[in-house]
Structures are given as C-alpha cells and as structure tokens.
Design an enzyme around this catalytic site. Sequence first.
Site, PDB file in Angstrom:
ATOM      1  N   HIS A 172       7.589  -7.122  -9.786  1.00  0.00           N
ATOM      2  CA  HIS A 172       8.575  -8.189  -9.649  1.00  0.00           C
ATOM      3  C   HIS A 172       9.739  -7.840 -10.561  1.00  0.00           C
ATOM      4  O   HIS A 172       9.850  -8.368 -11.668  1.00  0.00           O
ATOM      5  CB  HIS A 172       7.962  -9.536 -10.037  1.00  0.00           C
ATOM      6  CG  HIS A 172       6.660  -9.813  -9.349  1.00  0.00           C
ATOM      7  ND1 HIS A 172       5.642 -10.541  -9.896  1.00  0.00           N
ATOM      8  CD2 HIS A 172       6.208  -9.424  -8.128  1.00  0.00           C
ATOM      9  CE1 HIS A 172       4.624 -10.601  -9.053  1.00  0.00           C
ATOM     10  NE2 HIS A 172       4.938  -9.921  -7.976  1.00  0.00           N
TER      11      HIS A 172
HETATM   12  C1  LIG Z   1       0.274  -4.996  -6.086  1.00  0.00           C
HETATM   13  C2  LIG Z   1       1.425  -5.915  -5.774  1.00  0.00           C
HETATM   14  C3  LIG Z   1       1.234  -7.297  -5.739  1.00  0.00           C
HETATM   15  C4  LIG Z   1       2.302  -8.141  -5.463  1.00  0.00           C
HETATM   16  N1  LIG Z   1       2.083  -9.477  -5.394  1.00  0.00           N
HETATM   17  C5  LIG Z   1       3.098 -10.324  -5.139  1.00  0.00           C
HETATM   18  C6  LIG Z   1       2.876 -11.724  -5.064  1.00  0.00           C
HETATM   19  O1  LIG Z   1       1.757 -12.198  -5.216  1.00  0.00           O
HETATM   20  N2  LIG Z   1       3.943 -12.522  -4.815  1.00  0.00           N
HETATM   21  C7  LIG Z   1       5.201 -12.034  -4.658  1.00  0.00           C
HETATM   22  O2  LIG Z   1       6.134 -12.812  -4.458  1.00  0.00           O
HETATM   23  N3  LIG Z   1       5.427 -10.702  -4.702  1.00  0.00           N
HETATM   24  C8  LIG Z   1       4.416  -9.849  -4.940  1.00  0.00           C
HETATM   25  N4  LIG Z   1       4.639  -8.504  -4.996  1.00  0.00           N
HETATM   26  C9  LIG Z   1       6.019  -8.027  -4.821  1.00  0.00           C
HETATM   27  C10 LIG Z   1       6.383  -7.924  -3.364  1.00  0.00           C
HETATM   28  O3  LIG Z   1       5.549  -7.006  -2.740  1.00  0.00           O
HETATM   29  C11 LIG Z   1       7.844  -7.503  -3.271  1.00  0.00           C
HETATM   30  O4  LIG Z   1       8.642  -8.494  -3.919  1.00  0.00           O
HETATM   31  C12 LIG Z   1       8.341  -7.410  -1.842  1.00  0.00           C
HETATM   32  O5  LIG Z   1       7.476  -6.627  -1.071  1.00  0.00           O
HETATM   33  C13 LIG Z   1       9.739  -6.827  -1.854  1.00  0.00           C
HETATM   34  O6  LIG Z   1      10.215  -6.704  -0.541  1.00  0.00           O
HETATM   35  P1  LIG Z   1      11.485  -5.798  -0.272  1.00  0.00           P
HETATM   36  O7  LIG Z   1      11.726  -5.807   1.190  1.00  0.00           O
HETATM   37  O8  LIG Z   1      12.601  -6.226  -1.148  1.00  0.00           O
HETATM   38  O9  LIG Z   1      11.078  -4.354  -0.786  1.00  0.00           O
HETATM   39  P2  LIG Z   1       9.843  -3.404  -0.454  1.00  0.00           P
HETATM   40  O10 LIG Z   1       8.686  -4.152   0.031  1.00  0.00           O
HETATM   41  O11 LIG Z   1       9.660  -2.563  -1.659  1.00  0.00           O
HETATM   42  O12 LIG Z   1      10.392  -2.521   0.737  1.00  0.00           O
HETATM   43  C14 LIG Z   1      11.384  -1.574   0.528  1.00  0.00           C
HETATM   44  C15 LIG Z   1      11.156  -0.433   1.489  1.00  0.00           C
HETATM   45  O13 LIG Z   1      12.244   0.458   1.353  1.00  0.00           O
HETATM   46  C16 LIG Z   1      11.766   1.784   1.415  1.00  0.00           C
HETATM   47  N5  LIG Z   1      12.724   2.639   0.716  1.00  0.00           N
HETATM   48  C17 LIG Z   1      12.997   2.686  -0.611  1.00  0.00           C
HETATM   49  N6  LIG Z   1      13.932   3.601  -0.877  1.00  0.00           N
HETATM   50  C18 LIG Z   1      14.276   4.143   0.319  1.00  0.00           C
HETATM   51  C19 LIG Z   1      15.196   5.145   0.708  1.00  0.00           C
HETATM   52  N7  LIG Z   1      15.958   5.775  -0.200  1.00  0.00           N
HETATM   53  N8  LIG Z   1      15.283   5.466   2.019  1.00  0.00           N
HETATM   54  C20 LIG Z   1      14.521   4.833   2.963  1.00  0.00           C
HETATM   55  N9  LIG Z   1      13.621   3.890   2.642  1.00  0.00           N
HETATM   56  C21 LIG Z   1      13.511   3.537   1.332  1.00  0.00           C
HETATM   57  C22 LIG Z   1      10.418   1.726   0.735  1.00  0.00           C
HETATM   58  O14 LIG Z   1       9.599   2.798   1.142  1.00  0.00           O
HETATM   59  C23 LIG Z   1       9.887   0.373   1.189  1.00  0.00           C
HETATM   60  O15 LIG Z   1       9.122   0.464   2.360  1.00  0.00           O
HETATM   61  C24 LIG Z   1       3.595  -7.624  -5.243  1.00  0.00           C
HETATM   62  C25 LIG Z   1       3.785  -6.241  -5.262  1.00  0.00           C
HETATM   63  C26 LIG Z   1       2.720  -5.396  -5.531  1.00  0.00           C
HETATM   64  C27 LIG Z   1       2.953  -3.942  -5.545  1.00  0.00           C
END
Ligand SMILES: Cc1cc2nc3c(=O)[nH]c(=O)nc-3n(C[C@H](O)[C@H](O)[C@H](O)COP(=O)(O)OP(=O)(O)OC[C@H]3O[C@@H](n4cnc5c(N)ncnc54)[C@H](O)[C@@H]3O)c2cc1C
Length: 581
Positions: A510
């Site tokens: 986070h």
């Molecule tokens: C173990 C764990 C437990 C969690 N538990 C919670 C919870 O209980 N509650 C909560 O609110 N949140 C939780 N989170 C956090 C939550 O998973 C994230 O806040 C959320 O998934 C973020 O979504 P996002 O779309 O912003 O980014 P992400 O899910 O990180 O997606 C970003 C994507 O972009 C891709 N990417 C990155 N750089 C590049 C690039 N240069 N080129 C192409 N692709 C790229 C990555 O591969 C990824 O697939 C947890 C995370 C983890 C790891």
Amino acid sequence: MKTLPAVDVVIAGAGWTGLTMAKELATRTPLKIVVLERGGPHRTQDYADNMDELDYAVRLRLMQPIRDETVTFRHTARDRALPIRQYGSFLPGTGAGGSGEHWSGISYRYYPHDFRRFSHMLEQYGRAKLPEGCAVRDWPFSYDDLEPYYERAERMMGISGKAGNLRGRKIEGGNIFEGPRVSEFPTPPMKVPYLAALFRDATKSLGYHPFPLPAATTSVPYTNPDGVARAGCSFCGYCERFGCMIGAKAQPTNTLLPVLSRRNNFELRTGAWVRRVVVEAGRARGLRYMDSRGEEVFQPAELVFLASWTLNNTRLLQLSGIGEPYDPESGRGVVGRNLTHQVSVPAATLFFEKPLNAFMGAGSAGIAIGDLEALDHTRLDFVTGGALYTVCYGTRPIANFGLVPPSIHARWGADWKKAALHYYDRTGLIRFYGEHLAYGGNYMDLDPVYKDRYGDPLLRLTLDWRENERRMVEFASARAVEVGRAMGAREITRFPGLKRYESTRYQGTHIQGGTIVGANETDSVVNMYLEHWRVPNLFMLGASAFPQNPSGNPTLTAVAFTYRVADAVIQRYLKHPGALA
Ligand SMILES: Cc1cc2nc3c(=O)[nH]c(=O)nc-3n(C[C@H](O)[C@H](O)[C@H](O)COP(=O)(O)OP(=O)(O)OC[C@H]3O[C@@H](n4cnc5c(N)ncnc54)[C@H](O)[C@@H]3O)c2cc1C
C-alpha cells in the site's frame, strides 16, 4: 522500432485500475482499447490446478521478477541507496490482474476527514501540532463526491460487510465511524472465525465498536451488475499471496476480464513492458514498449492511461521527462513527492492455551475497531490514527510455523520444536494499520547508479518514519495488549516499536504518492480527474495520486476514483477533448 497502427486508447498495466478503466471505456464507447501488461496472462483455473504455498507464498510466483527490475532504497537524502534484491516490505504483482490477483481484499472506504486531512488537522489542533516537515494535503474533492463511485466499486467486486452509517444513521455492529453510505454492502458480512470472535467480544467488553472487515471475498454466491457470477468463499486459507481457485475473492481476472473478453474493441497484450510515454507538442502520442521477443514497439493512441501502480507510474513519468522532478532541498518540482507507505505492525502476538482452528480463513475474514481513527489528540503526542484488527488469513504450514511465547527460552532443538508444534494453532495476531503522513523528506526519484534489464535507471525510494508514527504505534500496541488480555491470551508479545523504516519486513503493498492529485499545478501532478496538468490526454490511475496514506487499504478508493475519471472522460472529455479541470 516498429510502429503499430494507432488505437483510440492505450493503457499501461492490467491491474484493478487499468482494467476498470478499460471495462468502462470498452462497454460504454466504441473506442478501440489496448492494454499493455508486462507480465503474462492469469486465469482462475490456473490457480485451481497448482495451489502450492512454497511456490506462491514463499517463492512469490505472482510477483514482479526482481531480477528484471527493482527499486533502490535509503532512509535519507544523505545516504547511499542500495537495490532491494529480495522482496520485503511490499510485493508488487505482475501479469493480468496485477496485485489484485494475490491481494487480501480488505476493502475500506476512506473516512470523510481523510479527504480534508490538512484542514482537518489544522482546525482540530492548530499549526503548532503539525509534525515537522509534514507535507499533508487536502484532496481536491470530498468523500461525498466519491460516495457514488465507492458504491459502484463495491457492487462490481461484491464487497461483503455491514454498514455502520446509512445516510447518517449510525448502526451498531457496523463501523459507526465511517462516512455515510447510501446503501448497505452488496453481500452480508463473512462468517467470523474463532480468533476474530474473541477479538470482537473482548473489544466490545472494553467499550470499543467492533465491526466485520469489509471483504472482497464474497460471503455468498453473488452476481454483479455486469452479470458476472462468483461463488461464496470456502475459507480455504489460500488467499493472500494466491489467486482464488474458486473465484470467490474479487480479482480483475474474475470480475473485469470476463466482461472485457467478450468485447471486440478490447485487446490485452501481455509481455509488453512499457518504457516511455511519448509526448510531442504537449500531447501524449502513445506508449513505447519492449515486446516479449525483445523488439521495441511504438503503440500510438489518442488517449493514454498509466495504470502501472504507484512506483511504476512515478518512474514512467520521470523516465519520459514529463514534469519537474521533486527536489527536497528547494521544495520545487512535483513528480515523486509525498511518498507514503502505511504504518502496519503486528501490534500484539497472542498465545492461547486452546486451539484456534486458524487454518480456516480468508484474506479479509476478520473483525476491526475504528475507535482509534476517532481519537481526540489534544492530550496525545501524535496526530494520526488507524485500525486495530484481527484477520484470519488461514495459517499455513510454512509461513506460520515457529512462533513461540516468551516463556519458551529454547530457540532450536527438541524443546523448541515441541513448543512450536503446540503453538502452531494457538497463536494469533492483533494488527495495527495506521495513517502515514507525507513529509518533505520522503520521496522518489531516478537512481543515478542502478539500472533495470533494459538499462533504464531504477526508481530510488527515500523513506523513513518520524516521531509521530513511532508514538502512534506505541499507543496502538498498548491498546492491543489490553485487548489481548481481555481475549484470554495466556502470554502476549508486544510489538517492540517502530525504529527506522525496514525494507525487509512485510508491511503491505500500500504505497502512495509520486504523481499526486491537487487543486493546482504548482503542487500536484494531476487534476481532480487524474489528468496530467500539462499533458491533457495523459491520465494517471491508482494510488500514485493519493497525497498521503489515510490508514485504510487503498484499493477500493483507487477503483472508485477510476470510475469517477471514467465518467468524466466519457461524459465530457470525449465530447470536448482537453483539460477537464
Ligand atoms: C499480498 C498483498 C495483499 C494486499 N491486500 C490488500 C488489501 O487487503 N486491501 C487493499 O486495498 N489492497 C491490498 N493490496 C494492494 C492491492 O493489491 C493494490 O492496491 C492494487 O492491486 C493496485 O492496483 P493497481 O491497478 O493500481 O496496480 P497493480 O495491481 O499493481 O497493477 C499494475 C499492473 O501494471 C503492470 N506494470 C507495471 N509496470 C509496467 C510497465 N512498465 N509496463 C507494462 N505493465 C506494467 C504490472 O505488471 C501490474 O500488472 C495487497 C497487495 C498485496 C501484494
């Protein structure tokens, strides 16, 4: 470099935020959308085929390969940063679904005061009580503005829980401190595991207000407004760090991709590693990436979204030379500022005489209290709050073996083994998730020394705790010990206290900041619709926009914010392209 035919929309990142935006655009407009994702594809049946703790939870199968790219870390600008070579304090995901595949699913809304954090602190305690170097901001909109989008996000994911504030009416059994919601949660609360029931009863007896954690693991079978049906949770315990093998935990691949895969105006391109946003004459022209064969490709598009999570969003802007990087000396520049994590500690470890059946669980099955969010700090030596809670993830044989109470002095050998076996199912945690304020000295920039597999500079994190966080943890840990006693724990280990930021202890994925949202371009990167102030066809989705961490987990807010941006883009930008604010 190969140049592909232009599309209408290109999105970097196939996590919650990237695919939510893709789903809104693909289902509500005829635009041609391409999502570039650097990892591979994921499907629910893959998880069912080979669920394995060693592979997923210890060797971190779903995480970004650290040999290809990592970050460097240091505590202060005076230190030399070194690369993080093993995952520790956070676990960024890779592949379709991003971290949303292996997340826990705890899905709080932020509190109304979180959106006016700076004004709220000032009104309550005056400027003199603000911690030194504090760079906290108000958001440029309110909780009420986001409420309808919170509701959409909760319905899409099928969040289970119990309302504590329905249109201003406080309801015991829910979180009475939460902001007003217009309607109940889409699914009822999850069943309460035994340890969490002890926590619920103990906190109640001490005068607190326990409530079931809002959970993205549905408590019952659920069909969302997009027509996607999912099973109810079976409490298998393979949840956090795993993809759900029955699809009960909301993940982008079991909620958004089923809708998107039916659209012929959508393409998910995996193995596409974005390296630059190409900007010419103040407009984003598209994204440059390396494909899985190592060939460099340019994907032109009319609209560009970065949804690659906090660290990658910030890094991509800096690598692309968009906006002025933040300089902590002068305070000038905006890109990279207000890096925050979350103050997350095992406040009290409890050892019981009776077994807890803790192998049954789910990433967000538990009970919390919000009372420490609503503290009167007048006579306290810190200004922030957080939640105490017990979540029953499901203890697993490798990760959860080996904790013994303080009365066991053996650290190895037969006595230790015997005690470790005895306490394997007799150990519980009370966790504290607290607010992390932004400070001028915590920020991200490009590392001058270390590079990734393509020779691009790594992102450098400069981050440390301050006295405010240490005192808050001290206070919360003492409360956790009191609760632990009331739960009947025979022995309790109290968290020893926050010292320096540890990059090796898992704290939560986070992380916020770097491309923060604000009311004007002198101190923020994006406007209230996440549109870049200077490049109006470039949008930055996700928690990189959050000016600070308001204790709650960020994902529901990131998805709700994405819905809000999608409405603005579809209803206004597409009719009159240009600045939305
Ligand atoms: C173990 C764990 C437990 C969690 N538990 C919670 C919870 O209980 N509650 C909560 O609110 N949140 C939780 N989170 C956090 C939550 O998973 C994230 O806040 C959320 O998934 C973020 O979504 P996002 O779309 O912003 O980014 P992400 O899910 O990180 O997606 C970003 C994507 O972009 C891709 N990417 C990155 N750089 C590049 C690039 N240069 N080129 C192409 N692709 C790229 C990555 O591969 C990824 O697939 C947890 C995370 C983890 C790891």
